[in-house]
Motif scaffolding. Sequence first.
Motif, PDB file in Angstrom:
ATOM      1  N   GLU A 152     -10.961  -9.180  14.217  1.00  0.00           N
ATOM      2  CA  GLU A 152      -9.330  -9.478  13.508  1.00  0.00           C
ATOM      3  C   GLU A 152      -9.058  -9.669  12.020  1.00  0.00           C
ATOM      4  N   SER A 186      -1.285 -14.971   2.126  1.00  0.00           N
ATOM      5  CA  SER A 186      -1.535 -14.565   3.261  1.00  0.00           C
ATOM      6  C   SER A 186      -3.390 -14.395   2.714  1.00  0.00           C
ATOM      7  N   GLN A 205      -6.626  -4.595   0.008  1.00  0.00           N
ATOM      8  CA  GLN A 205      -5.449  -3.308  -0.628  1.00  0.00           C
ATOM      9  C   GLN A 205      -4.330  -3.708  -1.528  1.00  0.00           C
ATOM     10  N   ILE A 220      -0.791  -7.679   9.801  1.00  0.00           N
ATOM     11  CA  ILE A 220       0.274  -8.057   8.649  1.00  0.00           C
ATOM     12  C   ILE A 220       0.904  -7.833   7.640  1.00  0.00           C
ATOM     13  N   ILE A 265       0.439  -0.729  -0.259  1.00  0.00           N
ATOM     14  CA  ILE A 265      -0.034  -0.294   0.123  1.00  0.00           C
ATOM     15  C   ILE A 265       1.138   1.382   0.095  1.00  0.00           C
ATOM     16  N   ASP A 312     -10.802  -7.219   9.098  1.00  0.00           N
ATOM     17  CA  ASP A 312     -10.058  -5.914   8.793  1.00  0.00           C
ATOM     18  C   ASP A 312      -8.787  -6.766   8.028  1.00  0.00           C
ATOM     19  N   ASN A 313      -8.147  -7.997   8.702  1.00  0.00           N
ATOM     20  CA  ASN A 313      -7.122  -8.006   7.795  1.00  0.00           C
ATOM     21  C   ASN A 313      -7.316  -8.657   6.091  1.00  0.00           C
ATOM     22  N   ARG A 348      -7.452  -5.311   4.340  1.00  0.00           N
ATOM     23  CA  ARG A 348      -6.224  -4.627   4.122  1.00  0.00           C
ATOM     24  C   ARG A 348      -5.296  -5.844   3.453  1.00  0.00           C
ATOM     25  N   LEU A 349      -5.655  -7.035   3.630  1.00  0.00           N
ATOM     26  CA  LEU A 349      -4.410  -7.396   2.052  1.00  0.00           C
ATOM     27  C   LEU A 349      -4.843  -7.790   1.109  1.00  0.00           C
TER      28      LEU A 349
END
Lengths: 193, 333
Positions: free
Chosen positions: B126, B163, B136, A141, A108, B129-130, B133-134
């Motif tokens: 979680e 992931s 993105q 992450i 990102i 959310d994870n 985000r992954l």
Amino acid sequence: MQALIDEFSKLPGIGPKSAQRISFYLLRSEQGESDRLAKSILEAKRTIKWCQRCFNLSEEDLCAICIDPERDSTTICVVEEPKDLIAIERTREFKGLYHVLQGALNPIEGVGPEQLRIRELMARLSDAAIDEVIICTNPNIEGEATSMYLARMISPTGIKVSRIASGLPVGGDLEYADELTLGRALEGRRDMA
Amino acid sequence: MGVTAIVGRNGQGKSSIIEALSYAITGRSFRGAPKDSMITKECESSIVRANIFSNQRELLLELSLNRGGSDRLLLNRNVTPRRDVVRAIPLTVFTLSDIEIVSGSPAHRREFIDDSLILMGPRASETVDNYERLLQHRSHILKSLQRGDGSVGYDSLEIFDESLAIEGERLIRMRLSLLSRIEPILNELYADIAGKGEKVLTSYVPSVRTNLMSDLLDSRRDDIRRGITSVGPHRDDIIFRINGLNARYEASQGEQRTLAFSLKMALHELLRSRIGEDPIILLDDVFSELDEERIEKVLKRTKSAQAIVTTSIDHQIDEKVNQKLVIESGSLL
């Protein structure tokens, strides 16, 4: 005045209001105080650089840890930032050397392996006699992805790769641990037989 | 406990009160309105302060929204992450737009199921959310590969796909498990409110064909060309069937509305059995679309909880609520 406020508000964790407060404080303070601040910033910028081996902060070409003959040079602990190194040093549990990646994989923000000190780490592993690499990136992450990447790069060399455990805080009661931490601690349980 | 009605003609500010409360807890508007519209024109910020009795505790929740700046969320005067507030103050909101969970695009159904998962505990929260985000991260990698500027390339894609596959499979498992827990409650509620013995079936429609990792590999070339991830739980759908018919296309508006309400209520009951107390209920103007008999059933269901309802139809509810507040031009009379 506005220029000063603008400069402060660029700093991490400082919003426009704090920037204004700091600027007014400095204007009202004694001359000596702002001189010392300005000098410390210039001095730090001039003398502190990256250690050429581990990329920790250092005043010399090599940092104090890298040149310390007492440290175990066969083990390398990999961290994201110098502040992580400081945290691990505070434990006094680790006697080996470090490697500071200066970040974690973060597409990102446009950070790939090339933007980290990974090539330098691989060079260290092929030059010196290293037995183990302990990966201490953050348990989020980006940190997990970085550790997976490193494990994949290092495994073919035959060097042992380990990942720092995540678990319960010491001195706390089990019942107060948050579910995430407790769940992770269960996943990473240890054989006692 | 009990039902509080906020009564007033249209445009007097009924919904603003419960929207403020719901915004403070969930961090977004149930109308989908942007943050800036929560702040009075010519003002820099707005503040919501609420004394909330939830989960046998008295809580002070304070939110300040700042135009163009970051917001401040305090729970009992401590800065608290949004997710912790969402779980500390469980909330069930019913609005007229809920019907879109049944009648709208798959995105509405995914949003419903993921918002529900967030309430189910930190692990599920979680995972939601994870995964987001992954996705993105992956989209940035795909775009970087498309441009060929090489800052993040195939080696990053390898790692993040792995992931993404793990987290995505986990998200699908969690959605399936939640759906299977909702379904029996949904059936009971739907039969009760609709007043007919109709069977509601839920089925999950995955976009994954074999497993997520190999599908990601198969679609990689296309994904790079288009700059998007074409497979995964963010492309899945849920089908609700009433007596075998797909409710999105074949149910009447009344049936869709009742089904949507039953879905939200089923989640509410599930949360109650999880936390041992009813989540706070907010009903925004939903009575205008329900007949008298259904309103009665809905209110009966909310009796054991703290509920705030807004309505412009005064006479329908008089007998059924514990407290009535009349609002005019933004102030309570």
